[in-house]
Design an enzyme around this catalytic site. Structure first.
Site, PDB file in Angstrom:
ATOM      1  N   SER A   1       0.797  -1.251   0.027  1.00  0.00           N
ATOM      2  CA  SER A   1      -0.057   0.241  -0.110  1.00  0.00           C
ATOM      3  C   SER A   1       0.938   1.237  -0.003  1.00  0.00           C
ATOM      4  CB  SER A   1      -0.908  -0.122   1.237  1.00  0.00           C
ATOM      5  OG  SER A   1      -2.090   0.753   1.086  1.00  0.00           O
ATOM      6  N   PRO A   2       0.358   2.298  -0.874  1.00  0.00           N
ATOM      7  CA  PRO A   2       1.126   3.557  -0.530  1.00  0.00           C
ATOM      8  C   PRO A   2       1.330   4.120   0.621  1.00  0.00           C
ATOM      9  CG  PRO A   2      -0.908   3.895  -1.668  1.00  0.00           C
ATOM     10  CD  PRO A   2      -0.822   2.524  -1.402  1.00  0.00           C
TER      11      PRO A   2
ATOM     12  N   GLN B   1       1.538   6.736  -6.598  1.00  0.00           N
ATOM     13  CA  GLN B   1       0.367   7.289  -6.513  1.00  0.00           C
ATOM     14  C   GLN B   1       0.549   8.854  -6.560  1.00  0.00           C
ATOM     15  OE1 GLN B   1      -0.969   7.780  -2.350  1.00  0.00           O
ATOM     16  NE2 GLN B   1      -2.674   6.620  -2.719  1.00  0.00           N
TER      17      GLN B   1
ATOM     18  N   TYR C   1      -7.596  14.946   1.470  1.00  0.00           N
ATOM     19  CA  TYR C   1      -6.589  15.725   0.556  1.00  0.00           C
ATOM     20  C   TYR C   1      -7.313  16.514  -0.340  1.00  0.00           C
ATOM     21  CZ  TYR C   1      -3.123  12.956   3.339  1.00  0.00           C
ATOM     22  OH  TYR C   1      -2.598  12.396   4.188  1.00  0.00           O
TER      23      TYR C   1
ATOM     24  N   ARG D   1      -8.049   5.977  -5.488  1.00  0.00           N
ATOM     25  CA  ARG D   1      -8.308   5.739  -4.070  1.00  0.00           C
ATOM     26  C   ARG D   1      -9.227   6.418  -3.644  1.00  0.00           C
ATOM     27  NH1 ARG D   1      -4.405   3.942   0.987  1.00  0.00           N
ATOM     28  NH2 ARG D   1      -4.650   1.858  -0.046  1.00  0.00           N
TER      29      ARG D   1
ATOM     30  N   GLY E   1      -0.456  -2.312   4.235  1.00  0.00           N
ATOM     31  CA  GLY E   1       0.516  -0.967   4.660  1.00  0.00           C
ATOM     32  C   GLY E   1       1.396  -1.535   5.774  1.00  0.00           C
ATOM     33  N   ARG E   2       0.936  -1.506   6.901  1.00  0.00           N
ATOM     34  CA  ARG E   2       1.820  -1.534   8.139  1.00  0.00           C
ATOM     35  C   ARG E   2       2.351  -2.949   8.056  1.00  0.00           C
ATOM     36  NH1 ARG E   2      -2.775   0.256  12.184  1.00  0.00           N
ATOM     37  NH2 ARG E   2      -3.928  -0.710  10.441  1.00  0.00           N
TER      38      ARG E   2
END
Ligand code: FMN
Length: 365
Positions: free
Chosen positions: A19-20, A98, A179, A227, A320-321
């Site tokens: 994941s970004p 991304q 964002y 996304r 991700g993590r």
């Protein structure tokens, strides 16, 4: 998890995506050796698609001064070095970029300071759909004018051309997490009375214009994703029904995949967390709209990836993590399942054999 997938003319070797994730380690938007090692290690680690963090098309579009950008040749060359490494490594990982603009959440501190809070000094002015600040300490952004919208759309298209030059395989437009483009989509931050505010269709109009400009500059044979925040988790915000409608609009604009995240659009959000908690949104979008989806969020085991893919709830799973904790997550999970259908880089084969033997011994004990 280890089934391949073809999207347009791109072949992904399995269903696992890095994941970004913002690393806050760029200088003047240029990715550094840190990024080469970080992204390179994950490309060697077995995932089919490795996303670079949210990268801005202009300096003010960065979240923090440490965020990556792609508005000049030096940044393009630095990304090209990373992409070339991943491609030449023989691991078979594809590299995704991304692109996103921070909007009302820009000019803030890096992740290990106080994220989302303004810089102690050197803040830059913010843009958003409307003059709605992200929080009590954040600046009030300026509402984008038509000229701002045209300029930024051209910057997104230029970044896309740089992404082609850098050799990226996949391009994602970040329309989530509060964002800039997300500030248009959620009714909680869009108070416009022109053609870009009001109905969901109007709120998606500018993100769709940007997407279309990027799609026109991105090669036909390569995929693009968007996304989204599929739920605002706050009263008056978008819900899963809106997410389904958004996905329809992006599909009609030529989007191949919806990357289904949620929240982070307002500080009032009260998300309901749990294992795979955003997967139900990916599932609805995939099966109601008929567009491929990436499930993301609290997916941490191969069994979860396998069940999501096998049940047809999503086509890819982004982690991700888990990838911050283990660059070779896919190789290690395949070893845990004693599956041999995974490619280890030849220099690491002796490590593979040892690991498989140890896991087998533990299982037999
Ligand atoms: C350090 C960090 C940085 C992140 N940066 C981004 C980003 O640049 N773009 C984005 O869309 N999501 C970003 N995210 C969200 C992740 O991509 C992912 O959606 C989220 O961590 C949930 O997945 P997980 O439970 O597997 O970690 C970030 C997450 C972390 C932990």
């Amino acid at each position: 998890m280890l089934l391949s997938l073809r999207v347009r003319e791109l072949e992904l070797k399995n269903r696992v995506v890095v994941s970004p994730m913002a690393m806050y380690s760029a200088i003047d938007g240029v990715p550094q050796d840190f990024h080469l090692v970080h992204l390179g290690a994950r490309a060697l680690g077995g995932a089919a698609l490795v996303f670079v963090e949210m990268t801005a098309p202009c300096p003010e579009g960065r979240i923090t001064p440490g965020c990556t950008g792609l508005w000049n040749e030096a940044q393009m060359q630095a990304f090209k070095r990373i992409v070339d490494f991943a491609h030449a490594s023989g691991a078979g990982a594809k590299m995704g970029l991304q692109l996103g603009h921070s909007g009302p959440k820009g000019s803030t501190q890096v992740g290990w300071e106080t994220p989302d809070e303004p810089l102690p000094e050197g803040n830059w002015p913010l843009l958003a759909a409307s003059t709605v600040a992200y929080g009590p300490n954040n600046q009030v952004p300026q509402a984008m004018t038509r000229a701002d919208m045209d300029r930024l759309k051209a910057q997104f298209a230029q970044s896309t051309r740089y992404a082609v030059d850098a050799g990226f395989d996949w391009l994602e437009l970040h329309c989530a997490h509060g964002y800039l483009l997300s500030s248009f989509i959620t009714p909680l931050t869009n108070q416009r009375s022109d053609a870009y505010g009001g109905s969901l269709e109007n709120r998606c109009r500018y993100p769709l214009e940007v997407f279309s400009a990027m799609r026109a500059a991105w090669p036909e044979h390569l995929p693009m994703s968007v996304r989204i925040s599929a739920h605002d988790w706050a009263p008056g915000g978008n819900t899963a029904d809106d997410a389904v409608a958004m996905a329809r609009l992006f599909k009609a604009a030529g989007c191949d995949f919806i990357d289904v995240s949620s929240g982070q659009t307002t500080r009032a959000a009260r998300p309901v967390y749990g294992r795979m908690y955003q997967t139900p949104f990916a599932d609805r979008i995939r099966n109601e709209v008929g567009i491929q989806t990436i499930a993301v969020g609290a997916i941490s085991q191969a069994d979860q990836v396998n069940s999501i893919i096998a049940a047809g709830r999503a086509d890819l799973c982004a982690l991700g993590r888990p990838h911050l904790a283990d660059p070779a997550w896919t190789l290690h999970e395949a070893a845990r399942l004693q599956s041999r259908q995974v490619h280890w880089p030849p220099p690491y084969l002796r490590g593979r054999d040892q690991l498989y033997r140890e896991i087998l011994k533990q299982k037999e004990a």
